[in-house]
Design a protein around this motif. Structure first.
Motif, PDB file in Angstrom:
ATOM      1  N   ASN A 251       0.828  -1.361  -0.408  1.00 62.10           N
ATOM      2  CA  ASN A 251       0.159  -0.528  -0.023  1.00 62.10           C
ATOM      3  C   ASN A 251       0.978   0.965  -0.110  1.00 62.10           C
ATOM      4  OD1 ASN A 251      -3.130  -0.314   0.211  1.00 62.10           O
ATOM      5  ND2 ASN A 251      -2.336  -2.283   1.021  1.00 62.10           N
ATOM      6  N   GLU A 252       2.221   1.047   0.819  1.00 65.77           N
ATOM      7  CA  GLU A 252       3.030   2.129   1.267  1.00 65.77           C
ATOM      8  C   GLU A 252       3.273   2.694  -0.628  1.00 65.77           C
ATOM      9  OE1 GLU A 252       5.218   1.397   4.493  1.00 65.77           O
ATOM     10  OE2 GLU A 252       6.639   2.711   3.379  1.00 65.77           O
ATOM     11  N   LEU A 253       4.032   1.704  -1.529  1.00 67.96           N
ATOM     12  CA  LEU A 253       4.000   1.652  -2.577  1.00 67.96           C
ATOM     13  C   LEU A 253       3.450   1.863  -3.465  1.00 67.96           C
ATOM     14  CD1 LEU A 253       6.862  -1.248  -1.818  1.00 67.96           C
ATOM     15  CD2 LEU A 253       7.742   1.163  -2.852  1.00 67.96           C
ATOM     16  N   ALA A 254       1.785   1.480  -3.330  1.00 67.32           N
ATOM     17  CA  ALA A 254       0.709   1.971  -4.610  1.00 67.32           C
ATOM     18  C   ALA A 254       0.509   3.113  -4.587  1.00 67.32           C
ATOM     19  CB  ALA A 254      -0.564   0.646  -4.386  1.00 67.32           C
ATOM     20  N   ARG A 255       1.727   3.914  -5.432  1.00 65.22           N
ATOM     21  CA  ARG A 255       0.801   5.505  -5.360  1.00 65.22           C
ATOM     22  C   ARG A 255       1.357   6.085  -6.668  1.00 65.22           C
ATOM     23  NH1 ARG A 255       2.431   8.105   0.627  1.00 65.22           N
ATOM     24  NH2 ARG A 255       1.500   6.071   1.459  1.00 65.22           N
ATOM     25  N   GLY A 256      -0.216   6.146  -6.785  1.00 65.71           N
ATOM     26  CA  GLY A 256      -0.215   6.850  -8.208  1.00 65.71           C
ATOM     27  C   GLY A 256      -0.228   5.226  -9.550  1.00 65.71           C
ATOM     28  N   VAL A 257      -0.196   4.248  -8.649  1.00 65.12           N
ATOM     29  CA  VAL A 257       0.041   3.136  -9.541  1.00 65.12           C
ATOM     30  C   VAL A 257      -1.168   1.850  -8.751  1.00 65.12           C
ATOM     31  CG1 VAL A 257       2.302   2.695 -11.098  1.00 65.12           C
ATOM     32  CG2 VAL A 257       2.100   2.206  -8.911  1.00 65.12           C
ATOM     33  N   GLY A 258      -1.623   1.341  -9.760  1.00 62.97           N
ATOM     34  CA  GLY A 258      -2.344   0.043  -8.847  1.00 62.97           C
ATOM     35  C   GLY A 258      -1.476  -1.371  -8.887  1.00 62.97           C
ATOM     36  N   MET A 259      -2.063  -2.493  -8.051  1.00 62.57           N
ATOM     37  CA  MET A 259      -0.871  -3.505  -7.868  1.00 62.57           C
ATOM     38  C   MET A 259      -2.279  -4.313  -7.718  1.00 62.57           C
ATOM     39  SD  MET A 259       2.928  -3.208  -5.865  1.00 62.57           S
ATOM     40  CE  MET A 259       3.275  -1.661  -5.319  1.00 62.57           C
ATOM     41  N   LEU A 260      -1.341  -6.301  -8.469  1.00 61.50           N
ATOM     42  CA  LEU A 260      -2.161  -6.683  -7.750  1.00 61.50           C
ATOM     43  C   LEU A 260      -1.787  -8.265  -7.460  1.00 61.50           C
ATOM     44  CD1 LEU A 260      -5.394  -8.608  -8.658  1.00 61.50           C
ATOM     45  CD2 LEU A 260      -3.386  -9.273 -11.211  1.00 61.50           C
ATOM     46  N   VAL A 261      -2.385  -8.217  -6.259  1.00 62.33           N
ATOM     47  CA  VAL A 261      -0.790 -10.050  -5.733  1.00 62.33           C
ATOM     48  C   VAL A 261      -2.026 -11.021  -6.124  1.00 62.33           C
ATOM     49  CG1 VAL A 261      -0.713 -10.434  -3.429  1.00 62.33           C
ATOM     50  CG2 VAL A 261       0.031  -8.439  -3.876  1.00 62.33           C
ATOM     51  N   ARG A 262      -1.221 -11.721  -6.054  1.00 64.88           N
ATOM     52  CA  ARG A 262      -2.406 -13.520  -6.412  1.00 64.88           C
ATOM     53  C   ARG A 262      -2.044 -14.277  -5.072  1.00 64.88           C
ATOM     54  NH1 ARG A 262      -0.972 -12.602 -11.589  1.00 64.88           N
ATOM     55  NH2 ARG A 262       1.834 -12.602 -11.139  1.00 64.88           N
ATOM     56  N   GLU A 263      -2.758 -14.077  -4.758  1.00 62.18           N
ATOM     57  CA  GLU A 263      -3.123 -15.136  -2.874  1.00 62.18           C
ATOM     58  C   GLU A 263      -2.694 -16.244  -3.331  1.00 62.18           C
ATOM     59  OE1 GLU A 263      -6.978 -15.454  -0.977  1.00 62.18           O
ATOM     60  OE2 GLU A 263      -5.695 -14.209   0.545  1.00 62.18           O
ATOM     61  N   ALA A 264      -2.981 -17.158  -4.314  1.00 56.58           N
ATOM     62  CA  ALA A 264      -2.295 -18.354  -4.265  1.00 56.58           C
ATOM     63  C   ALA A 264      -1.107 -18.309  -4.121  1.00 56.58           C
ATOM     64  CB  ALA A 264      -3.224 -18.951  -5.388  1.00 56.58           C
ATOM     65  N   ALA A 265      -0.189 -17.388  -4.464  1.00 53.85           N
ATOM     66  CA  ALA A 265       1.388 -17.052  -4.768  1.00 53.85           C
ATOM     67  C   ALA A 265       2.013 -16.736  -3.756  1.00 53.85           C
ATOM     68  CB  ALA A 265       1.375 -16.675  -6.155  1.00 53.85           C
ATOM     69  N   VAL A 266       1.307 -16.543  -2.955  1.00 54.57           N
ATOM     70  CA  VAL A 266       1.915 -16.250  -1.709  1.00 54.57           C
ATOM     71  C   VAL A 266       2.008 -17.224  -1.181  1.00 54.57           C
ATOM     72  CG1 VAL A 266       1.784 -14.845   0.259  1.00 54.57           C
ATOM     73  CG2 VAL A 266       0.255 -13.815  -1.882  1.00 54.57           C
ATOM     74  N   PRO A 267       3.232 -17.238  -0.299  1.00 54.91           N
ATOM     75  CA  PRO A 267       4.138 -18.880   0.483  1.00 54.91           C
ATOM     76  C   PRO A 267       3.939 -18.350   1.713  1.00 54.91           C
ATOM     77  CG  PRO A 267       5.884 -16.966   0.062  1.00 54.91           C
ATOM     78  CD  PRO A 267       4.655 -16.567  -0.941  1.00 54.91           C
ATOM     79  N   VAL A 268       2.863 -18.836   2.250  1.00 53.63           N
ATOM     80  CA  VAL A 268       2.552 -19.071   3.549  1.00 53.63           C
ATOM     81  C   VAL A 268       2.353 -21.112   4.433  1.00 53.63           C
ATOM     82  CG1 VAL A 268       0.793 -18.421   5.583  1.00 53.63           C
ATOM     83  CG2 VAL A 268       0.845 -16.753   2.979  1.00 53.63           C
ATOM     84  N   LYS A 269       3.882 -21.116   5.195  1.00 51.50           N
ATOM     85  CA  LYS A 269       3.834 -21.835   5.734  1.00 51.50           C
ATOM     86  C   LYS A 269       2.541 -22.286   6.331  1.00 51.50           C
ATOM     87  CE  LYS A 269       8.740 -22.711   6.845  1.00 51.50           C
ATOM     88  NZ  LYS A 269       9.806 -21.845   7.988  1.00 51.50           N
ATOM     89  N   PRO A 270       1.994 -23.845   6.146  1.00 48.85           N
ATOM     90  CA  PRO A 270       0.293 -23.777   7.196  1.00 48.85           C
ATOM     91  C   PRO A 270       0.426 -23.930   8.260  1.00 48.85           C
ATOM     92  CG  PRO A 270       1.933 -26.496   5.599  1.00 48.85           C
ATOM     93  CD  PRO A 270       2.962 -25.134   5.628  1.00 48.85           C
ATOM     94  N   ALA A 271       1.255 -24.407   9.263  1.00 53.38           N
ATOM     95  CA  ALA A 271       1.653 -23.949  10.669  1.00 53.38           C
ATOM     96  C   ALA A 271       0.847 -22.151  10.665  1.00 53.38           C
ATOM     97  CB  ALA A 271       2.474 -24.252  11.434  1.00 53.38           C
ATOM     98  N   VAL A 272       1.701 -21.776   9.714  1.00 59.33           N
ATOM     99  CA  VAL A 272       1.337 -20.526  10.187  1.00 59.33           C
ATOM    100  C   VAL A 272      -0.273 -19.521   9.571  1.00 59.33           C
ATOM    101  CG1 VAL A 272       1.942 -17.630   9.179  1.00 59.33           C
ATOM    102  CG2 VAL A 272       3.615 -19.372  10.115  1.00 59.33           C
ATOM    103  N   ALA A 273      -0.816 -20.709   8.123  1.00 57.48           N
ATOM    104  CA  ALA A 273      -1.762 -20.016   8.034  1.00 57.48           C
ATOM    105  C   ALA A 273      -3.101 -20.802   8.547  1.00 57.48           C
ATOM    106  CB  ALA A 273      -2.434 -20.988   6.792  1.00 57.48           C
ATOM    107  N   GLY A 274      -2.389 -21.452   9.307  1.00 56.18           N
ATOM    108  CA  GLY A 274      -3.700 -22.210  10.521  1.00 56.18           C
ATOM    109  C   GLY A 274      -3.887 -21.200  11.915  1.00 56.18           C
ATOM    110  N   ALA A 275      -2.684 -20.915  12.014  1.00 60.82           N
ATOM    111  CA  ALA A 275      -3.161 -20.032  13.330  1.00 60.82           C
ATOM    112  C   ALA A 275      -3.073 -18.533  13.281  1.00 60.82           C
ATOM    113  CB  ALA A 275      -1.477 -19.226  13.621  1.00 60.82           C
ATOM    114  N   CYS A 276      -3.072 -18.326  11.591  1.00 61.92           N
ATOM    115  CA  CYS A 276      -3.996 -16.977  10.914  1.00 61.92           C
ATOM    116  C   CYS A 276      -5.242 -17.046  11.011  1.00 61.92           C
ATOM    117  CB  CYS A 276      -3.229 -16.241  10.319  1.00 61.92           C
ATOM    118  SG  CYS A 276      -1.407 -15.603  10.390  1.00 61.92           S
ATOM    119  N   GLU A 277      -6.230 -18.140  10.192  1.00 65.09           N
ATOM    120  CA  GLU A 277      -6.939 -18.285  10.297  1.00 65.09           C
ATOM    121  C   GLU A 277      -7.868 -18.372  12.050  1.00 65.09           C
ATOM    122  OE1 GLU A 277      -8.016 -21.661   7.382  1.00 65.09           O
ATOM    123  OE2 GLU A 277      -9.242 -21.902   7.913  1.00 65.09           O
TER     124      GLU A 277
END
Lengths: 353, 353
Positions: A251-277
């Motif tokens: 968000n800090e970097l998206a000044r004057g441009v947009g950004m698209l992030v592909r959620e499926a491409a973001v690496p998250v360890k299963p334990a972290v994903a589970g804890a976050c959920e």
């Protein structure tokens, strides 16, 4: 949600976003230290007007200056993490790595650090010795010298054992022609590894949640990865994704441009994903202490990703810069939908660094 | 006391002093932050062994380093003063002046500062604005830029409103050939003005003593005075006499040589002298925030004193380096007697900076 609905929502958010965040509160609250929207409001509403200087206004992780033609960078961080020790590290590691990483992502090789301690009366001497050792080890690993220091002591009940403030000086690297305001549609968004470990490790270490997962902080020095990235070329912007996580950095970097992030491409360890959920938190907003986001010209993206993978096989390309919608970060979910990834509001994980 | 008695006492103290201060306590106490004997023990017992480097071991007010042949200095200080505002200044002024002065007395022209704040949840926004303004004004007066910053927030009840940590980078001046270990008998001890104002102003501001005196802190930037001193030449060592006062500074410098201070020559304002007498404190141990001690070769002493007097007519020559007794500071009282001015023990004035 129809396309029309989505467009209307985007329009409303865009109008709100085009107004700079302001500082209107009567009193400081925890969110002002969380690295999200409130922190930004404090910086833009209070600090920038007072300390106006061209380098401070770039809002990078370190300030640029030059002495007798030598390009230098200066940065500082205070660490107030609770508890002092956690799986994978301690306040001492964070204090060194956080500061050398701020230099690294400003394209500066870390050279020298200062260390200022605020100790609580009654702190066990062994706790102090352990942190001093952690600081010395982390500094050695980061190949940086601690050359100045200060110690203050405050009465029992203040400072939670200890607060640690580090400042660092780095030599700006001629290869680093970073221009976060010069992002162009098509630039790639790279991530140097899995996210969310530090913040979730801290939360679990506090024992406030009845949750047991094998998660350790990712605290480490990033200069070697930056060094390799700069060799690959085409790097337009670098940020370490600490407080507020990857979402706040983008968000800090998206000044004057947009950004698209592909959620499926973001690496998250299963334990972290589970804890976050379970905690109800998006890992994209969780702090990391050894991960960077790199915005890279498309023609250099493969070489840059290869460079990052040499340091961490989990490094990944997670998205790209778009022309539209300017100022906003969109996430493409695993199901093909899109949502706005706004700045962090409030402080879901206080005092994680 | 007979001459024999005095000699015996000196012998005992000398033996004790020849042993380096050690850090043997199980827990941190307030004296570890007072700038005297305990602080020295902490530095020599914990920090130096961990961060061993030639520059840290000179124990100056800033660490020396070089980048691409440019001689630089780095220093840091945390400020935890209570109350935040006091006659003559506030924590913001101290944070800037304390740090630029550490650079100045290391013979370095201040160039850039970083600012790290630990704020207490609930701090009135106007208090923050006032300190940010004070910091900006002090930085402008000291001709130094604030180019990097950080903010953390801790829960209500911690951090006493705010703690401020500043770090500073300076350009070491080629005229400053300081060698605190190269002091020679006959070198003169100069003081840049009256002493004890800062510490006593803070104590009175706390209202703990039923004492009303017109004393204001001496917080100010010292580089202009140092600049003039370096032009005069012959400067062997400089120290700003903050925590622990002039007494601690002279004890730090008296390694391998002795010092004699003529009490009657030490400039103290009557209000400060009166307050110190009532509080039972020797002004030589009270903190200053805009005064320096200069050790100067005898042939340059007159020119150096003239240089200091241009900035403060109260500047004075207060004593000299002697061959005997090595490692000790003696005070010649107004009545012609002599006493040992040892390092500060304990912390008579906690949290004055």
């Amino acid at each position: 949600m129809t396309v029309r609905d989505e467009e209307r929502i985007l329009e409303i958010i865009e109008t709100a976003r085009s107004k700079k965040p302001k500082f209107r509160e009567d009193r400081i609250n925890m969110a002002h230290g969380a690295g999200g929207k409130s922190t930004q409001g404090l910086i833009e509403g209070v600090f920038l007007p007072a300390f106006a200087s061209p380098t401070l206004e770039t809002l990078g992780d370190a300030g640029a200056f030059a002495v007798d033609g030598v390009d230098l960078a200066l940065t500082t961080d205070s660490f107030v993490v609770r508890p002092l020790c956690f799986p994978g590290g301690s306040i001492g590691d964070l204090a060194v790595n956080g500061t050398v990483n701020d230099l690294a992502v400003a394209g500066a090789r870390p050279v020298a650090l200062s260390l200022s301690l605020v100790l609580e009366e009654g702190l066990p001497a062994d706790d102090l010795r352990a942190e001093v050792d952690a600081i010395a080890r982390a500094a050695e690993a980061a190949e940086v010298k601690i050359i100045a220091g200060d110690t203050k002591v405050v009465e029992r009940g203040h400072a939670d054992g200890m607060y640690v403030c580090t400042a660092g000086v780095g030599r700006r690297d001629a290869r680093a022609q970073l221009s976060p305001t010069g992002l162009r549609p098509g630039d790639r968004v790279l991530l140097s590894g899995t996210i969310g470990e530090h913040g979730t490790a801290i939360m679990l270490a506090r024992g406030e949640f009845d949750l047991d997962a094998d998660i350790v902080s990712d605290t480490r020095a990033l200069w070697p990865a930056v060094d390799a990235l700069l060799d690959a070329g085409g790097v337009r912007a670098l940020r370490d994704a600490t407080r507020g996580g990857v979402a706040s950095v983008l968000n800090e970097l998206a000044r004057g441009v947009g950004m698209l992030v592909r959620e499926a491409a973001v690496p998250v360890k299963p334990a972290v994903a589970g804890a976050c959920e379970l905690l109800g938190i998006d890992p994209l907003y969780v702090a990391n202490e050894g991960k960077l986001v790199a915005l890279v010209a498309p023609e250099c993206a493969d070489a840059a990703l290869d460079a990052l993978k040499r340091f961490d096989p989990d490094a990944a390309e997670i998205g790209e810069v778009r022309a539209e919608p300017p100022g906003m970060v969109l996430v493409e979910t695993a199901f093909g939908g899109r949502r706005v990834m706004d700045e962090l509001v409030g402080d879901p994980l206080p005092r994680i660094c």
